[in-house]
Design a protein around this motif. Structure first.
Motif, PDB file in Angstrom:
ATOM      1  N   SER A  47       0.830  -1.209   0.000  1.00  0.00           N
ATOM      2  CA  SER A  47       0.000   0.000   0.000  1.00  0.00           C
ATOM      3  C   SER A  47       0.861   1.255   0.000  1.00  0.00           C
ATOM      4  CB  SER A  47      -0.920   0.003   1.225  1.00  0.00           C
ATOM      5  OG  SER A  47      -1.692  -1.170   1.274  1.00  0.00           O
ATOM      6  N   GLY A  50       2.579   1.932  -3.118  1.00  0.00           N
ATOM      7  CA  GLY A  50       1.602   2.358  -4.111  1.00  0.00           C
ATOM      8  C   GLY A  50       1.065   3.744  -3.888  1.00  0.00           C
ATOM      9  N   CYS A  52      -0.363   4.954  -1.048  1.00  0.00           N
ATOM     10  CA  CYS A  52      -1.523   5.036  -0.157  1.00  0.00           C
ATOM     11  C   CYS A  52      -1.299   6.092   0.919  1.00  0.00           C
ATOM     12  CB  CYS A  52      -1.748   3.676   0.500  1.00  0.00           C
ATOM     13  SG  CYS A  52      -3.095   3.648   1.704  1.00  0.00           S
ATOM     14  N   ARG A  98      -5.853  -2.725  -5.469  1.00  0.00           N
ATOM     15  CA  ARG A  98      -6.091  -1.323  -5.093  1.00  0.00           C
ATOM     16  C   ARG A  98      -4.883  -0.430  -5.374  1.00  0.00           C
ATOM     17  NH1 ARG A  98      -7.706  -1.605   0.704  1.00  0.00           N
ATOM     18  NH2 ARG A  98      -9.435  -2.788  -0.196  1.00  0.00           N
ATOM     19  N   TYR A  99      -3.682  -0.996  -5.358  1.00  0.00           N
ATOM     20  CA  TYR A  99      -2.471  -0.185  -5.490  1.00  0.00           C
ATOM     21  C   TYR A  99      -1.510  -0.798  -6.502  1.00  0.00           C
ATOM     22  CZ  TYR A  99      -4.357   1.308  -1.011  1.00  0.00           C
ATOM     23  OH  TYR A  99      -5.207   1.737  -0.027  1.00  0.00           O
ATOM     24  N   GLN A 100      -0.699   0.045  -7.083  1.00  0.00           N
ATOM     25  CA  GLN A 100       0.410  -0.384  -7.933  1.00  0.00           C
ATOM     26  C   GLN A 100       1.652   0.374  -7.489  1.00  0.00           C
ATOM     27  OE1 GLN A 100       0.661  -2.862 -10.268  1.00  0.00           O
ATOM     28  NE2 GLN A 100      -1.392  -3.406  -9.510  1.00  0.00           N
TER      29      GLN A 100
END
Length: 261
Positions: A47, A50, A52, A98-100
């Motif tokens: 996260s 990515g 977050c 949800r994330y990259q």
């Protein structure tokens, strides 16, 4: 060439909420050049790598849906594993989607039955790698990746510092949410497994600033069962511990920028 700083996140089950709280504070001090994680730290690390925002990561941990990551099976089904594999996999898949990563990330897994730690990096990490890194033996199913089976990345070492050195970091800010297992039986079992495994690679000359909850964060039950009160307590404690450690390690009004950027 500027020195690279890694954020290193330990295993810990629901104690991963402590890392979310620590990141809320740490994000005001520095932005890591790379992130390393094992088990719950792999999910948090994915996260953070990515992009977050800290408050969003905290909302994830405070959401009752997070309980599904470690949802106990009914007693008559626990021969299949202590936790429900379906809800766990669904949660990990959602987390992964949800994330990259925007910065390099390393995730640690344990290859079985050889008991060898393995590092997987940014482009090769799938949801299965995240699931494997969290796959507590006897609790969740091992993941088969590339013809090999993998389980919990924290099994052979709770805090994976060695990958930070391998990935080129000179410094690490490490958040160890699980400085010791909160059960004598678990400590004995894990210690026996670690004695059977090959040596975990050394971290070399890595400079480490350690953030750790003195006295631990709670019981085995606290580590595997979601409770809003416990989650919020651990988040606040992570923030407070990170603030105290960083202020001590880098005193001065402009110290964070001067030392870590």
């Amino acid at each position: 060439m500027p020195l690279k700083t890694a954020l290193v996140l330990s295993a810990g089950g629901m104690f991963g909420a402590y890392q979310a709280g620590a990141w809320r504070e740490l994000s005001t001090w520095f932005q890591p050049d790379l992130v390393i994680g094992a088990s719950a730290g792999a999910l948090n690390g994915w996260s953070i790598a990515g992009g977050c925002p800290p408050e969003e990561l905290i909302r994830v941990w405070a959401d009752p849906a997070t309980a599904a990551f470690l949802q106990l099976r009914p007693p008559f089904q626990r021969w299949r594993g202590l936790f429900d594999g379906h809800t766990f996999i669904t949660g990990v898949q959602e987390f992964h989607a949800r994330y990259q990563p925007r910065i390099p990330i390393g995730v640690v897994l344990t290859e079985v039955p050889r008991l060898v730690p393995r590092l997987f990096q940014t482009g090769e990490i799938t949801w299965q790698h995240l699931a494997a890194s969290c796959a507590i033996p006897l609790g969740l199913p091992a993941q088969r990746i590339g013809g090999r089976r993998y389980v919990d990345g924290g099994l052979l070492g709770t805090l994976p510092l060695w990958p930070a050195a391998q990935m080129g970091a000179a410094r690490a800010i490490a958040v160890n949410a699980l400085p010791f297992l909160p059960s004598r039986v678990l400590r004995a079992g894990v210690s026996a497994v670690r004695k059977l495994s090959p040596r975990v690679p050394a971290a070399g000359s890595l400079e480490v600033v350690m953030i750790v909850p003195e006295g631990g964060l709670g019981t085995v039950s606290d580590a595997i069962r979601w409770s809003r009160d416990n989650i919020l307590r651990m988040i606040d404690r992570g923030s407070a511990d990170a603030r105290r450690v960083m202020a001590s390690a880098y005193p001065g009004p402009d110290s964070a920028h001067r030392v870590l950027q």
